[in-house]
Write a protein that holds these residues in place. Structure first.
Motif, PDB file in Angstrom:
ATOM      1  N   LEU A 224      -7.899  -1.627   4.547  1.00 54.83           N
ATOM      2  CA  LEU A 224      -7.203  -0.355   4.736  1.00 54.83           C
ATOM      3  C   LEU A 224      -6.334  -0.034   3.528  1.00 54.83           C
ATOM      4  CD1 LEU A 224      -6.101  -0.454   8.471  1.00 54.83           C
ATOM      5  CD2 LEU A 224      -7.992   0.783   7.453  1.00 54.83           C
ATOM      6  N   GLN A 225      -5.749  -1.075   2.964  1.00 56.31           N
ATOM      7  CA  GLN A 225      -4.812  -0.831   1.875  1.00 56.31           C
ATOM      8  C   GLN A 225      -5.516  -0.397   0.597  1.00 56.31           C
ATOM      9  OE1 GLN A 225      -1.998  -4.033   1.430  1.00 56.31           O
ATOM     10  NE2 GLN A 225      -1.340  -3.178  -0.506  1.00 56.31           N
ATOM     11  N   ILE A 226      -6.614  -1.090   0.275  1.00 55.49           N
ATOM     12  CA  ILE A 226      -7.248  -0.719  -1.000  1.00 55.49           C
ATOM     13  C   ILE A 226      -7.941   0.629  -0.906  1.00 55.49           C
ATOM     14  CG2 ILE A 226      -7.530  -3.059  -1.946  1.00 55.49           C
ATOM     15  CD1 ILE A 226     -10.417  -2.963  -1.028  1.00 55.49           C
ATOM     16  N   ASN A 227      -8.297   1.017   0.317  1.00 58.53           N
ATOM     17  CA  ASN A 227      -8.948   2.309   0.459  1.00 58.53           C
ATOM     18  C   ASN A 227      -8.020   3.347   1.069  1.00 58.53           C
ATOM     19  OD1 ASN A 227     -11.607   1.540  -0.482  1.00 58.53           O
ATOM     20  ND2 ASN A 227     -11.636   0.221   1.303  1.00 58.53           N
ATOM     21  N   ALA A 228      -6.731   3.084   0.970  1.00 56.49           N
ATOM     22  CA  ALA A 228      -5.764   3.935   1.674  1.00 56.49           C
ATOM     23  C   ALA A 228      -5.904   5.401   1.285  1.00 56.49           C
ATOM     24  CB  ALA A 228      -4.358   3.450   1.389  1.00 56.49           C
ATOM     25  N   ARG A 229      -6.107   5.640   0.000  1.00 55.38           N
ATOM     26  CA  ARG A 229      -6.140   7.044  -0.457  1.00 55.38           C
ATOM     27  C   ARG A 229      -7.323   7.789   0.128  1.00 55.38           C
ATOM     28  NH1 ARG A 229      -5.059   7.971  -6.752  1.00 55.38           N
ATOM     29  NH2 ARG A 229      -4.565  10.121  -6.313  1.00 55.38           N
ATOM     30  N   LEU A 230      -8.436   7.075   0.111  1.00 56.64           N
ATOM     31  CA  LEU A 230      -9.654   7.670   0.640  1.00 56.64           C
ATOM     32  C   LEU A 230      -9.519   7.981   2.120  1.00 56.64           C
ATOM     33  CD1 LEU A 230     -12.528   8.308  -0.301  1.00 56.64           C
ATOM     34  CD2 LEU A 230     -13.199   6.067   0.523  1.00 56.64           C
ATOM     35  N   LEU A 231      -8.964   7.017   2.857  1.00 56.72           N
ATOM     36  CA  LEU A 231      -8.824   7.201   4.296  1.00 56.72           C
ATOM     37  C   LEU A 231      -7.848   8.330   4.603  1.00 56.72           C
ATOM     38  CD1 LEU A 231      -8.785   3.505   5.481  1.00 56.72           C
ATOM     39  CD2 LEU A 231     -10.567   5.186   5.839  1.00 56.72           C
ATOM     40  N   GLU A 232      -6.825   8.414   3.770  1.00 60.09           N
ATOM     41  CA  GLU A 232      -5.848   9.483   3.976  1.00 60.09           C
ATOM     42  C   GLU A 232      -6.515  10.841   3.793  1.00 60.09           C
ATOM     43  OE1 GLU A 232      -1.504  10.672   2.268  1.00 60.09           O
ATOM     44  OE2 GLU A 232      -2.498   8.898   1.486  1.00 60.09           O
ATOM     45  N   LYS A 233      -7.356  10.891   2.793  1.00 59.02           N
ATOM     46  CA  LYS A 233      -8.077  12.132   2.517  1.00 59.02           C
ATOM     47  C   LYS A 233      -8.965  12.488   3.709  1.00 59.02           C
ATOM     48  CE  LYS A 233     -10.250  13.918  -1.669  1.00 59.02           C
ATOM     49  NZ  LYS A 233     -11.009  13.486  -2.851  1.00 59.02           N
ATOM     50  N   GLN A 234      -9.631  11.477   4.228  1.00 58.73           N
ATOM     51  CA  GLN A 234     -10.508  11.702   5.373  1.00 58.73           C
ATOM     52  C   GLN A 234      -9.690  12.193   6.576  1.00 58.73           C
ATOM     53  OE1 GLN A 234     -13.921  11.317   5.643  1.00 58.73           O
ATOM     54  NE2 GLN A 234     -13.703  12.100   7.725  1.00 58.73           N
TER      55      GLN A 234
END
Lengths: 237, 492
Positions: free
Chosen positions: B411-421
């Motif tokens: 979750l942390q390394i992909n946080a930006r992507l997930l936030e965008k989603q």
């Protein structure tokens, strides 16, 4: 090779006598490295059980964690919301208002607990505030009565000192007199009145000329209290 | 309290209650018992302790002497049981329906709550959620009373003074009113209710036993076991009370299963004579008296868990060696080689691998006490099941921690992507809900535009991350299942 001295051979006994042979069954070389952090698996792991039950459990768990996040019981930032920005990103980006911000639920819901059910020391009204200590008597305070009767120069100095004192005093009385502080400031400050109150203070403390009777004992309870609000972990030894 | 357990608790607390509570929890776990003053270096320890006590994870106590203040103690087992919350809900839903699930969910979230508040919240949720069936308040209250009557819920302890020790501060739970709901709802406003975890574990225990019998024998036998267990009491004990055969028959006659009614004696005999000894005949009075020896059954189940771990960690040959050692209690290496019928060298290798990983232990027997005589001692291999079970428990803790760490990392390394989603999702739902759009075409066009904010590759990545997270969540639940069996084995 001289016998019996153990020279030449490293061992004083024959390894083969102990049942340790050469080749396959020899003593393995000693390991000098720690075991691997992620040891290789001999067989692939079993697949997870799938079915309506595990789907339900998964959905409920995610829902539960989500609800807890916005329940007020979650204190402190969650790792994900804390670290949404990668380390390199500019921090100012956080302050820009986003379109989606309007659709986010507010995360700061106050914690609502019936504190009367918990030990008294935890209740908000009993939480220990930082206790202000009374100012210690200083040398100048003790000598003041003599100074008043001196000439002009000392009088002006005295005036100045009194002003300084009154400034100090209003700073000291924070907790109890916060309400009445405003009133005090509105009134014109009469030098005589201040002198009176100071005289009383000195009388109380300096009745016998010493301060031996006063209790300056510090049991150390307040020690380290000053910055309990913003100390990160660490420093606990 | 092992390091692995403490670490797992820290991660779980962080997941459920946030980092501040987790820090306090870690501190408490480290020192076993703490005064409030010990926690002052942390951020707002009062609130954190309040939350933890509220959810029943921390207990406290104060004796007037010799301790000067209230001591707080965290129960790590209770913290680990937070993984089990979904399972509680699943169980209660199966037993008492959707309303019970709703009530229990409220209690789990709030830790402890009064009846009026629970009712209010549940009714609110029913109104807001279209998927939930509409119910009346009376029905909800009735369900609540059933839950208390069945001991799934109990009154929450509150702070008080032990009457025998003046000046003490302890949590007080009155045994006489523990499972009593007052008649009038108005008088309930000061009574808080919380979960009775042991009762759930009794249900889990029964469920495990019934499914074991069903798998070993057949469904009818499983049903019979269910009847017997329903008579065995609501407490976690090593052995049930004495159950007479007439009680069992009375229960059987109530059911409609013809097969069971016809062959009830046979089925009882089968249960009795099975090698796991599901029931023990302890007397002949009144046609026969039986007890269920839970301790014994869970020893068998616990060893089965351990055997499975050995098989998966090593291979089936290692499992054979493990079983032989367990069966023979104390064996020499040469005996093992004869018994397992595996090439000698392989046997030796496997035996020592098992020994290295502490699944089997070695006991040295010396013929002479002097140390320098070689080959005058026997080395006997044996299995200490208790110890091995504890070790497997530790392994479970570690794997749970690993799963959580991995999930947080993803979750942390992909946080930006997930936030965008997340943002896209919220905008999409907003567009769907809004009525500004004149035509459907315009709406779909807008939706497509929003969806294009992420590239197809990113869409795939998001899906992959979510699937990974789901898998890790499921694995938590399934490791917990293993943990439950081991826990029952070690506890009983």
């Amino acid at each position: 090779m001289s016998r019996g001295r153990g020279r030449g051979t490293g061992l004083s006994f024959n390894a083969e006598l102990l049942g340790v042979g050469r080749g396959q069954e020899a003593i393995p070389a000693s390991l000098l490295t720690p075991p691997p952090l992620y040891p290789a698996r001999l067989a692939p792991p079993c697949p997870l059980v799938e079915g309506p039950e595990s789907d339900y459990l998964l959905a409920v768990r995610k829902e539960f964690l989500h609800q807890m996040k916005s329940s007020g019981f979650q204190l402190g930032g969650h790792p994900r919301s804390q670290n949404t920005q990668p380390p390199g990103a500019p921090t100012s980006a956080l302050k820009v208002e986003r379109y989606s911000d309007r659709y986010q639920t507010p995360e700061d819901i106050p914690l609502q607990l019936d504190w009367s059910r918990f030990p008294a020391e935890l209740r908000p009204e009993n939480r220990r505030r930082r206790i202000k200590r009374r100012p210690m008597p200083t040398l100048t305070q003790a000598k003041k009565p003599n100074l008043v009767s001196r000439g002009d120069v000392t009088q002006t100095l005295d005036e100045l000192e009194k002003k300084e004192k009154s400034g100090d005093k209003s700073e000291d009385e924070t907790d109890k007199k916060e309400g009445s502080d405003g009133e005090d400031e509105d009134k014109p400050k009469l030098p005589g009145a201040i002198e009176d109150s100071e005289g009383e203070l000195e009388d109380e403390e300096m009745d016998d000329g010493t301060d031996y009777a006063n209790n300056y004992f510090d049991n150390g309870e307040e020690y380290g209290d000053e910055d309990d609000d913003n100390l990160d972990e660490g420093g606990i030894y | 309290m092992s390091v692995a357990k403490q670490k797992l608790c820290h991660l779980l607390l962080d997941e459920v209650f946030g980092s501040r509570v987790a820090k306090v929890g870690r501190h408490l776990a480290k020192w076993e018992k703490c005064f409030l003053a010990d926690l002052y270096q942390l951020d707002q320890p009062h609130e954190c302790l309040g939350v933890l006590i509220n959810h029943g994870l921390v207990t406290y106590g104060r004796d007037p002497r010799p301790t000067p203040g209230v001591q707080y103690e965290i129960s790590l087992d209770q913290v680990i049981q937070t993984i089990r919350y979904p399972r509680y809900l699943y169980l209660i839903k199966a037993l008492h329906g959707d309303n019970a699930e709703l009530i229990l969910e409220e209690v789990l979230r709030r830790g402890q709550e009064t009846l009026p508040k629970i009712m209010e919240k549940s009714l609110n949720r029913i109104e807001l959620d279209e998927n939930l069936a509409k119910t009346h308040k009376q029905d909800l209250e009735k369900t609540f009373q059933t839950l208390v009557k069945e001991h799934f819920l109990q009154r929450a302890p509150h702070v008080g003074t032990n009457p025998e020790v003046p000046g003490s501060t302890v949590p007080i739970l009155d045994e006489t009113t523990r499972f009593h709901v007052p008649e009038s709802i108005e008088s309930c406003s000061s009574i808080y209710w919380c979960l009775n975890v042991d009762r759930f574990h009794v249900e889990f225990r029964n469920k495990i036993l019934v499914s074991t019998v069903t798998r070993r024998i057949d469904e009818t036998a499983g049903k019979l076991m269910e009847f017997i267990l329903s008579l065995s009491g609501k407490k976690l004990e090593a052995s049930s009370r004495h159950i007479s055969i007439t009680e069992i028959y009375a229960n059987i006659n109530k059911c409609i299963d013809l097969k069971l009614r016809q062959y009830k004696d046979h089925y009882l005999k089968v249960l009795e004579e099975d090698r796991t000894r599901f029931i023990d005949r302890v007397g002949d009075e009144g046609g026969g008296t039986y007890v269920v020896n839970f301790k014994h059954i869970f020893t068998v189940l616990g060893s089965a868990v351990v055997e499975n771990v050995v098989q998966e960690k090593f291979n089936s040959k290692a499992l054979r060696i493990f079983r032989v050692v367990r069966d023979k209690l104390y064996v020499e290496e040469s005996q093992i080689q004869k018994l397992v019928m595996i090439p000698a060298r392989e046997t030796k290798l496997m035996t020592y691998q098992l020994l290295e990983n502490n699944f089997i232990q070695v006991q040295e027997l010396r013929k002479s006490l002097s140390a320098n005589v070689v080959a005058k001692s026997f080395y006997l291999f044996h299995v200490d099941l208790n110890q091995v079970a504890r070790m497997v428990q530790e392994m479970c803790y570690m794997s749970l921690s690993n799963a959580i760490i991995r999930k947080n990392h993803e979750l942390q390394i992909n946080a930006r992507l997930l936030e965008k989603q997340d943002r896209i999702d919220s905008i999409t739902s907003n567009i769907n809900a809004s009525e500004e759009f004149v035509s459907e075409e315009e709406r779909t066009q807008q939706l497509e535009e929003v969806q294009d904010m992420l590239s197809p590759a990113e869409h795939d990545l998001v899906k992959q991350i979510r699937r990974c997270g789901d898998k890790l969540h499921s694995s938590l639940a399934q490791v917990d299942e293993t943990l439950l069996v081991l826990e029952l084995f070690l506890k009983l």
